[in-house]
Design an enzyme around this catalytic site. Sequence first.
Site, PDB file in Angstrom:
ATOM      1  N   SER A 149       0.676  -1.127   0.061  1.00  0.00           N
ATOM      2  CA  SER A 149       0.125   0.055   0.005  1.00  0.00           C
ATOM      3  C   SER A 149       0.873   1.367  -0.023  1.00  0.00           C
ATOM      4  CB  SER A 149      -1.143   0.084   1.177  1.00  0.00           C
ATOM      5  OG  SER A 149      -0.096  -0.202   2.386  1.00  0.00           O
ATOM      6  N   ALA A 194       9.180   9.424   2.052  1.00  0.00           N
ATOM      7  CA  ALA A 194       9.753  10.213   0.898  1.00  0.00           C
ATOM      8  C   ALA A 194       9.974  11.755   1.527  1.00  0.00           C
ATOM      9  CB  ALA A 194       8.937  10.035  -0.385  1.00  0.00           C
ATOM     10  N   GLU A 215      17.216  19.185  -7.071  1.00  0.00           N
ATOM     11  CA  GLU A 215      18.148  17.961  -6.602  1.00  0.00           C
ATOM     12  C   GLU A 215      19.132  17.688  -7.485  1.00  0.00           C
ATOM     13  OE1 GLU A 215      15.496  14.928  -5.466  1.00  0.00           O
ATOM     14  OE2 GLU A 215      14.769  15.765  -3.620  1.00  0.00           O
ATOM     15  N   ASP A 224      10.587  -8.806   0.124  1.00  0.00           N
ATOM     16  CA  ASP A 224       9.862 -10.026  -0.113  1.00  0.00           C
ATOM     17  C   ASP A 224       9.134 -10.184  -1.453  1.00  0.00           C
ATOM     18  OD1 ASP A 224      10.179  -9.443   2.495  1.00  0.00           O
ATOM     19  OD2 ASP A 224       7.908  -9.464   2.976  1.00  0.00           O
ATOM     20  N   HIS A 277      22.224   6.306  -0.780  1.00  0.00           N
ATOM     21  CA  HIS A 277      22.069   7.521  -0.521  1.00  0.00           C
ATOM     22  C   HIS A 277      23.274   8.454   0.127  1.00  0.00           C
ATOM     23  CE1 HIS A 277      20.360  11.626   0.257  1.00  0.00           C
ATOM     24  NE2 HIS A 277      19.204  11.261  -0.482  1.00  0.00           N
ATOM     25  N   ARG A 285      24.012  10.624  -7.060  1.00  0.00           N
ATOM     26  CA  ARG A 285      24.328  10.066  -5.865  1.00  0.00           C
ATOM     27  C   ARG A 285      25.498   9.098  -5.872  1.00  0.00           C
ATOM     28  NH1 ARG A 285      18.037   9.235  -4.292  1.00  0.00           N
ATOM     29  NH2 ARG A 285      17.774  11.391  -4.014  1.00  0.00           N
ATOM     30  N   HIS A 297      19.422   2.715  -0.085  1.00  0.00           N
ATOM     31  CA  HIS A 297      18.323   3.742  -0.236  1.00  0.00           C
ATOM     32  C   HIS A 297      17.258   3.079  -1.221  1.00  0.00           C
ATOM     33  CE1 HIS A 297      16.252   7.373   0.158  1.00  0.00           C
ATOM     34  NE2 HIS A 297      16.374   7.622  -1.379  1.00  0.00           N
ATOM     35  N   GLU A 310       8.772   0.409  -6.939  1.00  0.00           N
ATOM     36  CA  GLU A 310      10.217  -0.005  -6.687  1.00  0.00           C
ATOM     37  C   GLU A 310      10.442  -1.722  -6.770  1.00  0.00           C
ATOM     38  OE1 GLU A 310      12.039   1.741  -3.122  1.00  0.00           O
ATOM     39  OE2 GLU A 310      13.772   0.701  -3.314  1.00  0.00           O
ATOM     40  N   ARG A 348      19.052   5.763 -10.295  1.00  0.00           N
ATOM     41  CA  ARG A 348      17.955   6.372 -10.446  1.00  0.00           C
ATOM     42  C   ARG A 348      18.212   7.927 -10.280  1.00  0.00           C
ATOM     43  NH1 ARG A 348      13.880   8.204  -6.222  1.00  0.00           N
ATOM     44  NH2 ARG A 348      15.673   7.117  -4.831  1.00  0.00           N
ATOM     45  N   LEU A 391       8.736   8.175  -7.010  1.00  0.00           N
ATOM     46  CA  LEU A 391       7.295   8.589  -6.507  1.00  0.00           C
ATOM     47  C   LEU A 391       6.332   8.574  -7.883  1.00  0.00           C
ATOM     48  CD1 LEU A 391       7.675  11.064  -3.784  1.00  0.00           C
ATOM     49  CD2 LEU A 391       7.046   8.552  -3.411  1.00  0.00           C
TER      50      LEU A 391
HETATM   51  P1  FAD Z   1       6.551   1.096  -0.943  1.00  0.00           P
HETATM   52  O1  FAD Z   1       6.196   2.528  -0.588  1.00  0.00           O
HETATM   53  O2  FAD Z   1       8.005   0.883   0.053  1.00  0.00           O
HETATM   54  O3  FAD Z   1       5.410   0.278  -0.668  1.00  0.00           O
HETATM   55  C1  FAD Z   1       5.417  -0.993  -0.291  1.00  0.00           C
HETATM   56  C2  FAD Z   1       4.317  -1.652   0.376  1.00  0.00           C
HETATM   57  O4  FAD Z   1       4.648  -3.248   0.036  1.00  0.00           O
HETATM   58  C3  FAD Z   1       4.262  -1.304   1.907  1.00  0.00           C
HETATM   59  O5  FAD Z   1       2.996  -1.084   2.071  1.00  0.00           O
HETATM   60  C4  FAD Z   1       4.710  -2.617   2.593  1.00  0.00           C
HETATM   61  O6  FAD Z   1       4.021  -2.724   3.711  1.00  0.00           O
HETATM   62  C5  FAD Z   1       4.134  -3.732   1.622  1.00  0.00           C
HETATM   63  N1  FAD Z   1       4.804  -5.098   1.871  1.00  0.00           N
HETATM   64  C6  FAD Z   1       6.265  -5.274   1.717  1.00  0.00           C
HETATM   65  N2  FAD Z   1       6.265  -6.635   1.912  1.00  0.00           N
HETATM   66  C7  FAD Z   1       4.995  -7.247   2.185  1.00  0.00           C
HETATM   67  C8  FAD Z   1       4.518  -8.578   2.274  1.00  0.00           C
HETATM   68  N3  FAD Z   1       5.195  -9.510   2.356  1.00  0.00           N
HETATM   69  N4  FAD Z   1       3.118  -8.553   2.308  1.00  0.00           N
HETATM   70  C9  FAD Z   1       2.438  -7.673   2.188  1.00  0.00           C
HETATM   71  N5  FAD Z   1       2.941  -6.337   2.164  1.00  0.00           N
HETATM   72  C10 FAD Z   1       4.079  -6.085   2.065  1.00  0.00           C
HETATM   73  N6  FAD Z   1      11.569   8.783  -3.906  1.00  0.00           N
HETATM   74  C11 FAD Z   1      11.255   9.868  -4.710  1.00  0.00           C
HETATM   75  O7  FAD Z   1      10.784   9.999  -5.847  1.00  0.00           O
HETATM   76  N7  FAD Z   1      11.282  11.031  -3.909  1.00  0.00           N
HETATM   77  C12 FAD Z   1      11.574  11.167  -2.457  1.00  0.00           C
HETATM   78  O8  FAD Z   1      11.657  12.412  -2.104  1.00  0.00           O
HETATM   79  C13 FAD Z   1      12.127  10.127  -1.869  1.00  0.00           C
HETATM   80  N8  FAD Z   1      12.692   9.994  -0.493  1.00  0.00           N
HETATM   81  C14 FAD Z   1      12.679   8.863  -0.198  1.00  0.00           C
HETATM   82  C15 FAD Z   1      12.971   8.877   1.456  1.00  0.00           C
HETATM   83  C16 FAD Z   1      13.227   7.869   1.998  1.00  0.00           C
HETATM   84  C17 FAD Z   1      13.658   7.967   3.484  1.00  0.00           C
HETATM   85  C18 FAD Z   1      12.979   6.604   1.361  1.00  0.00           C
HETATM   86  C19 FAD Z   1      13.237   5.222   2.286  1.00  0.00           C
HETATM   87  C20 FAD Z   1      12.721   6.584   0.059  1.00  0.00           C
HETATM   88  C21 FAD Z   1      12.661   7.689  -0.639  1.00  0.00           C
HETATM   89  N9  FAD Z   1      12.361   7.756  -2.095  1.00  0.00           N
HETATM   90  C22 FAD Z   1      11.705   8.831  -2.600  1.00  0.00           C
HETATM   91  C23 FAD Z   1      12.082   6.384  -2.601  1.00  0.00           C
HETATM   92  C24 FAD Z   1      10.502   6.298  -2.751  1.00  0.00           C
HETATM   93  O9  FAD Z   1       9.914   6.674  -1.497  1.00  0.00           O
HETATM   94  C25 FAD Z   1      10.036   4.778  -2.933  1.00  0.00           C
HETATM   95  O10 FAD Z   1      10.972   4.350  -4.078  1.00  0.00           O
HETATM   96  C26 FAD Z   1       8.807   4.686  -3.380  1.00  0.00           C
HETATM   97  O11 FAD Z   1       7.801   5.186  -2.588  1.00  0.00           O
HETATM   98  C27 FAD Z   1       8.475   3.031  -3.414  1.00  0.00           C
HETATM   99  O12 FAD Z   1       6.932   3.145  -3.732  1.00  0.00           O
HETATM  100  P2  FAD Z   1       6.399   1.654  -3.791  1.00  0.00           P
HETATM  101  O13 FAD Z   1       4.911   1.718  -3.753  1.00  0.00           O
HETATM  102  O14 FAD Z   1       7.009   0.956  -4.742  1.00  0.00           O
HETATM  103  O15 FAD Z   1       6.618   0.798  -2.518  1.00  0.00           O
HETATM  104  C1  SIN Z   2      15.875  12.724  -0.966  1.00  0.00           C
HETATM  105  O1  SIN Z   2      15.144  13.341  -0.296  1.00  0.00           O
HETATM  106  O2  SIN Z   2      16.973  13.069  -0.755  1.00  0.00           O
HETATM  107  C2  SIN Z   2      15.375  11.586  -1.403  1.00  0.00           C
HETATM  108  C3  SIN Z   2      14.893  11.793  -2.826  1.00  0.00           C
HETATM  109  C4  SIN Z   2      14.777  10.581  -3.446  1.00  0.00           C
HETATM  110  O3  SIN Z   2      15.448   9.329  -3.080  1.00  0.00           O
HETATM  111  O4  SIN Z   2      14.395  10.510  -4.729  1.00  0.00           O
END
Ligand code: FAD
Ligand code: SIN
Length: 522
Positions: free
Chosen positions: A12, A46, A113, A209, A230, A276, A337, A361, A372, A378
């Site tokens: 989610s 994020a 950035e 996973d 990062h 990065r 990261h 991701e 990346r 996002l």
């Molecule tokens: P996620 O948002 O990680 O969601 C994965 C979901 O899967 C979660 O709900 C989790 O609980 C669920 N899940 C995992 N395993 C299981 C399982 N076995 N069973 C059931 N559910 C499961 N990106 C940007 O573009 N801009 C930013 O500013 C930025 N800042 C960041 C800052 C931080 C601290 C971090 C860690 C990342 C940042 N990123 C940023 C990267 C970005 O946040 C992620 O790459 C992106 O949000 C991934 O989205 P997603 O929906 O693919 O996965």
């Molecule tokens: C950050 O805010 O530095 C994270 C941005 C990203 O991972 O895209």
Amino acid sequence: MSLETDFIVIGSGVAGLRSAIELAETGARVTVLTKDKTSESNTEYAQGGVAVVLSEDDEAALHEEDTLIAGAGLCDERAVETLVVEGTKYIKQLIDWGTEFDKDGGRLVFTQEAAHSRRRILHAHGDSTGKEIVRALIARARQEKTILLMPFANTESLIVSGGRCAGVRFLDPILRSPREIYAKAVIMCTGGAGQLYQHTTNPPVATGDGMAMAYFAGAEMADMEFVQFHPTALNLENAPRFLLSEAMRGEGGVLRNYAGERFMERYDERLELAPRDIVSRSIVAEMRKTGTRSVFLDMTAMSESFLKERFPKIYDTCLFFGLNIAADLLPVSPASHYCMGGVRTDLWGRTTLAGLYAAGEVTCTGVHGANRLASNSLLEGLVFGARAGKAAFKDSGDWLALSGRSEDSKFKIQNPKSAEISVAVRKRVKRVMWERVGILRDKDSLQRALKEFDQIRRSNLGTLSRNFVTVATLITRAALWREESRGGHFRTDFPETLENWRVHSIQKQGGEVSGAEKIEFS
Ligand code: FAD
Ligand code: SIN
């Protein structure tokens, strides 16, 4: 008893929620299984923002070019074009759904950035962009009566029947027992695997996973060797590696070594805003030179009132740990990261396994190549989450969800000591990944890591530990296979980038690592 729905979305974060909304708009029933509370994900944390072509001085061609350059020759151009061009439409839609990006005098503000040629990063509440996007998407999802959000439902494996993904096995949070759910199609949106490393910016849910589940079900994996570190995670004894956003350098923050020298000019003319991988390796070089465990991020040239308003969460968190970002030098070092690699998909989220789609991701769509571009992730979740939902609906047509149990429908009886073993296994894997499969790698370190992982795999592991060590093995194998350095993958024994390695690594269960010219396969 097993359950049945039209579509299962696992995860989610931005990708899972966006994909669930797309499916629900068709009237289909969608069950969203997620491991923790619904808002817990990488998305939630994020900070910097989301890259999008919306400002007057920007254009799609420039965003595409920046993404391709960061990707170091391995982006698929069609994937990048899709991301950038459709990205604008999906961000506008997100704004229509109530997402509040920061504005000045009623106009959206854009930050800078690394490796972006324009100020094109939208942000929310200063440095809480992800939290605001999750809030808006959950609110939108809750308007859809056919979406069932199931938090604390940890998915363990996929059910494959007749060569098609037909459902998943998960731990039912209410019955507290294993359960199966069947659907026309499954959309995997489980995010990345930053937790494979001892030091990471990722929350505990990011254990890879989905990559392991897809691999065991027979899907192909691509570009697993490319992990982004990062450069600036807070490095304090007894504190988590809290991210200090790249936007801080975008607003003028500089990096200094222990001698107080601004060192990036020795490594790259783009200084603190170099890609990065370059900044992370430069920091490692400085730490080695000065025999220290961190360098410093220096924000002291900016006023406290500006920093407090622009980075409220970072300001408060650092203060909690005894640092005033406007007055103190902030100790930082790199941390894992983001995973550029993952489940191989086409531009519509189709994996190589029928009935299984993926977005965000957890995937490798060819959008990020070997590295990346900041804040493209996002955007990727929105664009490809929506696309995966569209494709899953269109492809499934009259397909009926299987009911009853599949031929391979057996849960492994868990070893009663499996929770303890799991903690110990993960700790060991994380250390090995950090020390041997980290920012700098070579043949010897990678072979030694593989040996340890083989040993670990031979012990009696529960499903979760098995999944964890499997993803570590996939990254390590691909890193050993690629005898060059490119983007996030740096081999000290092969430091050059070589034209003949301009190929993607592909892995499938039971096979060796092989090369492919494109990520798209259909
Ligand atoms: P996620 O948002 O990680 O969601 C994965 C979901 O899967 C979660 O709900 C989790 O609980 C669920 N899940 C995992 N395993 C299981 C399982 N076995 N069973 C059931 N559910 C499961 N990106 C940007 O573009 N801009 C930013 O500013 C930025 N800042 C960041 C800052 C931080 C601290 C971090 C860690 C990342 C940042 N990123 C940023 C990267 C970005 O946040 C992620 O790459 C992106 O949000 C991934 O989205 P997603 O929906 O693919 O996965
Ligand atoms: C950050 O805010 O530095 C994270 C941005 C990203 O991972 O895209």
